[in-house]
Design a protein around this motif. Structure first.
Motif, PDB file in Angstrom:
ATOM      1  N   GLY A 271       1.910  41.026 -33.180  1.00 46.61           N
ATOM      2  CA  GLY A 271       2.563  41.861 -34.173  1.00 46.61           C
ATOM      3  C   GLY A 271       3.262  43.064 -33.585  1.00 46.61           C
ATOM      4  N   LEU A 272       3.461  43.065 -32.277  1.00 50.30           N
ATOM      5  CA  LEU A 272       4.045  44.217 -31.600  1.00 50.30           C
ATOM      6  C   LEU A 272       5.565  44.248 -31.663  1.00 50.30           C
ATOM      7  N   LEU A 273       6.171  43.102 -31.970  1.00 50.22           N
ATOM      8  CA  LEU A 273       7.631  43.030 -31.979  1.00 50.22           C
ATOM      9  C   LEU A 273       8.217  43.033 -33.385  1.00 50.22           C
ATOM     10  N   GLU A 274       7.391  43.342 -34.369  1.00 51.18           N
ATOM     11  CA  GLU A 274       7.911  43.513 -35.720  1.00 51.18           C
ATOM     12  C   GLU A 274       8.688  44.810 -35.782  1.00 51.18           C
TER      13      GLU A 274
ATOM     14  N   ASP B 110       8.942  35.516 -20.733  1.00 48.50           N
ATOM     15  CA  ASP B 110       9.024  34.813 -22.017  1.00 48.50           C
ATOM     16  C   ASP B 110       7.642  34.652 -22.642  1.00 48.50           C
ATOM     17  N   ARG B 111       6.665  34.326 -21.808  1.00 52.24           N
ATOM     18  CA  ARG B 111       5.307  34.151 -22.321  1.00 52.24           C
ATOM     19  C   ARG B 111       4.722  35.497 -22.778  1.00 52.24           C
ATOM     20  N   ALA B 112       5.028  36.539 -22.027  1.00 51.78           N
ATOM     21  CA  ALA B 112       4.551  37.872 -22.419  1.00 51.78           C
ATOM     22  C   ALA B 112       5.179  38.297 -23.743  1.00 51.78           C
ATOM     23  N   ALA B 113       6.464  38.000 -23.920  1.00 53.92           N
ATOM     24  CA  ALA B 113       7.145  38.328 -25.177  1.00 53.92           C
ATOM     25  C   ALA B 113       6.537  37.537 -26.331  1.00 53.92           C
ATOM     26  N   ASP B 114       6.236  36.256 -26.088  1.00 55.39           N
ATOM     27  CA  ASP B 114       5.585  35.442 -27.123  1.00 55.39           C
ATOM     28  C   ASP B 114       4.248  36.071 -27.523  1.00 55.39           C
ATOM     29  N   TRP B 115       3.481  36.488 -26.525  1.00 51.74           N
ATOM     30  CA  TRP B 115       2.172  37.093 -26.788  1.00 51.74           C
ATOM     31  C   TRP B 115       2.315  38.384 -27.579  1.00 51.74           C
ATOM     32  N   MET B 116       3.264  39.227 -27.177  1.00 57.40           N
ATOM     33  CA  MET B 116       3.487  40.468 -27.902  1.00 57.40           C
ATOM     34  C   MET B 116       3.887  40.186 -29.347  1.00 57.40           C
TER      35      MET B 116
ATOM     36  N   ASP C 179       6.137  53.936 -32.180  1.00 59.89           N
ATOM     37  CA  ASP C 179       4.897  53.991 -32.941  1.00 59.89           C
ATOM     38  C   ASP C 179       3.768  54.333 -31.968  1.00 59.89           C
ATOM     39  N   PRO C 180       3.080  55.468 -32.141  1.00 58.25           N
ATOM     40  CA  PRO C 180       2.023  55.851 -31.188  1.00 58.25           C
ATOM     41  C   PRO C 180       0.864  54.871 -31.120  1.00 58.25           C
ATOM     42  N   ALA C 181       0.787  53.943 -32.081  1.00 58.32           N
ATOM     43  CA  ALA C 181      -0.255  52.927 -32.065  1.00 58.32           C
ATOM     44  C   ALA C 181       0.223  51.629 -31.408  1.00 58.32           C
ATOM     45  N   LYS C 182       1.445  51.643 -30.848  1.00 55.86           N
ATOM     46  CA  LYS C 182       2.000  50.459 -30.180  1.00 55.86           C
ATOM     47  C   LYS C 182       2.509  50.833 -28.782  1.00 55.86           C
ATOM     48  N   VAL C 183       1.696  51.613 -28.073  1.00 53.33           N
ATOM     49  CA  VAL C 183       2.058  52.039 -26.719  1.00 53.33           C
ATOM     50  C   VAL C 183       1.208  51.264 -25.719  1.00 53.33           C
ATOM     51  N   GLY C 184       1.839  50.396 -24.951  1.00 54.36           N
ATOM     52  CA  GLY C 184       1.124  49.580 -23.983  1.00 54.36           C
ATOM     53  C   GLY C 184       1.460  49.947 -22.554  1.00 54.36           C
ATOM     54  N   MET C 185       0.909  49.176 -21.625  1.00 54.24           N
ATOM     55  CA  MET C 185       1.183  49.390 -20.199  1.00 54.24           C
ATOM     56  C   MET C 185       1.304  48.040 -19.528  1.00 54.24           C
ATOM     57  N   LEU C 186       2.222  47.948 -18.570  1.00 57.89           N
ATOM     58  CA  LEU C 186       2.478  46.720 -17.829  1.00 57.89           C
ATOM     59  C   LEU C 186       2.540  47.069 -16.351  1.00 57.89           C
ATOM     60  N   GLY C 187       1.790  46.323 -15.528  1.00 58.55           N
ATOM     61  CA  GLY C 187       1.788  46.629 -14.103  1.00 58.55           C
ATOM     62  C   GLY C 187       1.750  45.397 -13.230  1.00 58.55           C
ATOM     63  N   PHE C 188       2.275  45.550 -12.017  1.00 60.48           N
ATOM     64  CA  PHE C 188       2.343  44.482 -11.032  1.00 60.48           C
ATOM     65  C   PHE C 188       1.479  44.827  -9.819  1.00 60.48           C
ATOM     66  N   SER C 189       0.710  43.864  -9.339  1.00 68.52           N
ATOM     67  CA  SER C 189      -0.043  44.027  -8.103  1.00 68.52           C
ATOM     68  C   SER C 189      -0.892  45.303  -8.143  1.00 68.52           C
ATOM     69  N   ALA C 190      -0.631  46.284  -7.260  1.00 63.58           N
ATOM     70  CA  ALA C 190      -1.364  47.549  -7.338  1.00 63.58           C
ATOM     71  C   ALA C 190      -1.125  48.228  -8.681  1.00 63.58           C
ATOM     72  N   GLY C 191       0.089  48.072  -9.221  1.00 63.13           N
ATOM     73  CA  GLY C 191       0.373  48.598 -10.550  1.00 63.13           C
ATOM     74  C   GLY C 191      -0.421  47.875 -11.624  1.00 63.13           C
ATOM     75  N   GLY C 192      -0.751  46.599 -11.380  1.00 62.31           N
ATOM     76  CA  GLY C 192      -1.625  45.855 -12.283  1.00 62.31           C
ATOM     77  C   GLY C 192      -3.041  46.395 -12.226  1.00 62.31           C
ATOM     78  N   HIS C 193      -3.487  46.708 -11.013  1.00 63.51           N
ATOM     79  CA  HIS C 193      -4.796  47.351 -10.854  1.00 63.51           C
ATOM     80  C   HIS C 193      -4.817  48.688 -11.579  1.00 63.51           C
ATOM     81  N   LEU C 194      -3.748  49.462 -11.409  1.00 63.19           N
ATOM     82  CA  LEU C 194      -3.648  50.748 -12.090  1.00 63.19           C
ATOM     83  C   LEU C 194      -3.658  50.564 -13.609  1.00 63.19           C
TER      84      LEU C 194
END
Length: 292
Positions: A286-289, A276-282, A150-165
């Protein structure tokens, strides 16, 4: 490469990726601003259990698609940006392993192999990386039908410098490169949501850096950080507060211990439960419907 030829090649690559996670080039030809040969791309294997796979000298950025089983596909997709201080990419425990976890919750994982190290004389100094991230979000949306996304459910996840990005990509409204094809002309480059895990470089003198312009239109964000992280958790706290001040949905998990760079590694520390917490948040977003 002519636009039509690149489009045909991209369609073929998408078909392969959906089956076997083959990389897809982000750009038709050289990436923007690439004028120097930085040497061959290298992958260094871990030397001990605490070490990580290190991908260096990336000049041809790609995305690699990890698709969940069709009967579990929620239609959500997440572009994953590994950390590495903008010097290397921790390509496995902050990259491919994350995409595999996303598949278990019905999310399409898209591993972003962005350019490293930083290029000289660019403003901002991570311009090449922001361009790659914006292009990755755009391409995933343009390929949504082929990928079952779904083009309206496209997110991004990053770590450290990737989090900054990830923060830069989520909060930069301007496209940082000239459009190269119809994908850029038809689809947006800002993620619909963001997950930042121990993000780096967000603050200066204890305050959120001025380049992060947070408005009520910013995408919802989830944060995970540890208080004993040498990359200060002040960045996550400052951005979280800026978001909530603007009434943007945000969730922060600040753990007492955990240090930095744990990625998907399992441990006895509560910080290892961040997926697990990130999955709960998603799920609450309504992102995991299941997709239509």
């Amino acid at each position: 490469m002519p636009r039509l030829s690149f489009a045909l090649a991209l369609t073929f690559a998408v078909a392969l990726a959906a089956r076997g996670a083959d990389p897809i080039k982000l750009w038709p030809g050289k990436a923007p601003g690439e004028t120097k040969d930085i040497g061959a791309e290298t992958l260094t294997e871990p030397k001990n259990p605490n070490d990580v796979k290190r991908l260096a000298n990336v000049s041809e950025p790609t995305i690699t698609v990890y698709s969940p089983p069709k009967d579990k596909n929620t239609g959500a997709a997440v572009v994953v940006a590994p950390g590495g201080g903008y010097h290397i990419l921790a390509i496995e425990h902050e990259g491919s392993a994350v995409c595999e976890w996303l598949n278990t919750i019905g999310v399409t994982g898209v591993l972003l192999k962005y350019r490293v190290p930083k290029r000289a004389a660019q403003t901002p100094d991570n311009l090449a990386m922001v361009q790659d991230a914006q292009r990755a979000i755009t391409l995933v949306r343009s390929m949504s039908k082929e990928l079952g996304v779904d083009p309206a459910k496209v997110g991004m996840l990053g770590f450290s410098a990737g989090g900054h990005l990830t923060a830069c990509t989520a909060l930069t409204k301007k496209r940082m490169y000239e459009p190269v094809d119809k994908s850029d002309e038809q689809f947006g480059h800002v993620p619909n949501f963001a997950v930042l895990v121990y993000p780096a470089y967000l603050t200066e003198a204890g305050k959120l850096k001025s380049e992060f312009e947070v408005t009520k239109d910013a995408p919802p964000m989830f944060f995970a950080h540890s208080s004993d992280d040498p990359v200060t958790s002040e960045g996550s706290v400052a951005l979280y507060l800026a978001l909530t001040k603007n009434k943007v949905p945000a969730e922060l998990h600040l753990y007492a211990k955990g240090g930095h760079g744990y990625g998907m590694r399992k441990s006895a520390s509560p910080c290892a439960t961040w997926p697990d917490r990130a999955a709960d948040w998603m799920k609450t977003r309504g992102l995991l419907e299941m997709g239509k």
